[in-house]
Design a protein around this motif. Structure first.
Motif, PDB file in Angstrom:
ATOM      1  N   THR A  43      65.744 -32.448 -29.397  1.00  0.00           N
ATOM      2  CA  THR A  43      64.884 -32.117 -28.269  1.00  0.00           C
ATOM      3  C   THR A  43      63.707 -31.285 -28.756  1.00  0.00           C
ATOM      4  O   THR A  43      63.753 -30.674 -29.817  1.00  0.00           O
ATOM      5  N   LYS A  44      62.654 -31.278 -27.959  1.00  0.00           N
ATOM      6  CA  LYS A  44      61.487 -30.478 -28.299  1.00  0.00           C
ATOM      7  C   LYS A  44      61.823 -29.000 -28.050  1.00  0.00           C
ATOM      8  O   LYS A  44      62.658 -28.690 -27.207  1.00  0.00           O
ATOM      9  N   GLU A  47      59.397 -23.813 -24.463  1.00  0.00           N
ATOM     10  CA  GLU A  47      58.184 -23.010 -24.482  1.00  0.00           C
ATOM     11  C   GLU A  47      58.108 -22.197 -23.202  1.00  0.00           C
ATOM     12  O   GLU A  47      58.452 -22.689 -22.129  1.00  0.00           O
ATOM     13  N   ASN A  59      63.393 -30.952 -11.230  1.00  0.00           N
ATOM     14  CA  ASN A  59      63.580 -32.398 -11.103  1.00  0.00           C
ATOM     15  C   ASN A  59      64.986 -32.739 -11.598  1.00  0.00           C
ATOM     16  O   ASN A  59      65.140 -33.274 -12.704  1.00  0.00           O
ATOM     17  N   SER A  64      62.698 -34.304 -18.493  1.00  0.00           N
ATOM     18  CA  SER A  64      62.311 -32.935 -18.800  1.00  0.00           C
ATOM     19  C   SER A  64      61.193 -32.962 -19.838  1.00  0.00           C
ATOM     20  O   SER A  64      61.077 -33.909 -20.622  1.00  0.00           O
ATOM     21  N   ARG A  65      60.387 -31.901 -19.847  1.00  0.00           N
ATOM     22  CA  ARG A  65      59.318 -31.835 -20.857  1.00  0.00           C
ATOM     23  C   ARG A  65      59.874 -31.686 -22.257  1.00  0.00           C
ATOM     24  O   ARG A  65      59.180 -31.942 -23.236  1.00  0.00           O
ATOM     25  N   THR A  66      61.123 -31.280 -22.388  1.00  0.00           N
ATOM     26  CA  THR A  66      61.725 -31.127 -23.713  1.00  0.00           C
ATOM     27  C   THR A  66      62.489 -32.364 -24.160  1.00  0.00           C
ATOM     28  O   THR A  66      62.990 -32.396 -25.282  1.00  0.00           O
ATOM     29  N   ASP A  67      62.583 -33.384 -23.304  1.00  0.00           N
ATOM     30  CA  ASP A  67      63.261 -34.622 -23.688  1.00  0.00           C
ATOM     31  C   ASP A  67      62.433 -35.351 -24.743  1.00  0.00           C
ATOM     32  O   ASP A  67      61.199 -35.378 -24.663  1.00  0.00           O
ATOM     33  N   ASP A  73      55.435 -40.345 -28.794  1.00  0.00           N
ATOM     34  CA  ASP A  73      55.100 -39.503 -29.944  1.00  0.00           C
ATOM     35  C   ASP A  73      54.498 -40.329 -31.077  1.00  0.00           C
ATOM     36  O   ASP A  73      53.562 -39.885 -31.739  1.00  0.00           O
ATOM     37  N   THR A  83      49.580 -42.790 -22.511  1.00  0.00           N
ATOM     38  CA  THR A  83      49.506 -43.180 -21.096  1.00  0.00           C
ATOM     39  C   THR A  83      48.546 -44.331 -20.886  1.00  0.00           C
ATOM     40  O   THR A  83      48.459 -44.868 -19.784  1.00  0.00           O
TER      41      THR A  83
END
Length: 167
Positions: A43-44, A47, A59, A64-67, A73, A83
């Motif tokens: 995982t990231k 932060e 959510n 998640s932003r860490t997924d 990437d 995107t």
């Protein structure tokens, strides 16, 4: 007693060798039940934002932003826009589709390959003893890299990344 066990074992082997619904030419399954090291993504790092009031709402069960997002990437690492989708690669799409695009080609190829694998999934004893027949089945479709290298060099094509010499 031994005769019945032998008959049962022979019947099981015979039935196992006759399975042809989805032939597996190249068996990549591991014999042991260990985890797949390529499926484990770190995982990231977490932060702490500068302003906690700007955090998005929770959510549960969502992304998640860490997924990890390996595809996004990789696109980002190569200088792309994750995107943007294919719109960002319009020149590439028009170049590869300049001769037309056949609708449903993936389904057609999957069907044809399944039929090919059914015809070439090995002889009875190869299936019984789980012998790998992948390379034998696709031998006629493989490219001789050294012959192709010589053909290209004879035409004057620069071959910067040549395959290694055959043993």
């Amino acid at each position: 007693m031994i005769g019945r066990i032998g008959l049962a074992a022979l019947t099981a082997l015979t039935l196992a060798g006759c399975e042809r619904d989805n032939p597996q030419l190249f068996n990549l399954r591991s014999a042991d039940r260990t985890p797949d090291e390529f499926a484990i993504l770190p995982t990231k790092p977490l932060e702490t934002p500068a302003d906690l009031s700007t955090l998005p709402p929770p959510n549960p069960g969502g992304v998640s932003r860490t997924d990890p997002a390996p595809q996004a990437d990789a696109i980002l690492a190569l200088g792309g826009n994750p995107t943007g989708g294919t719109r960002a690669d319009g020149a590439l799409v028009s170049a590869v589709s300049r001769y037309g695009v056949q609708a449903g080609i993936r389904d057609q190829l999957a069907t044809e390959d399944l039929e090919f694998r059914r015809k070439n999934d090995g002889l009875f004893l190869e299936r019984v003893f789980n012998v790998n027949v992948y390379f034998k089945a696709y031998r006629t479709q493989s490219l001789d890299q050294h012959a192709e290298l010589e053909r290209l060099r004879a035409l004057g094509v620069r071959t910067v990344a040549a395959p290694p010499e055959a043993d």
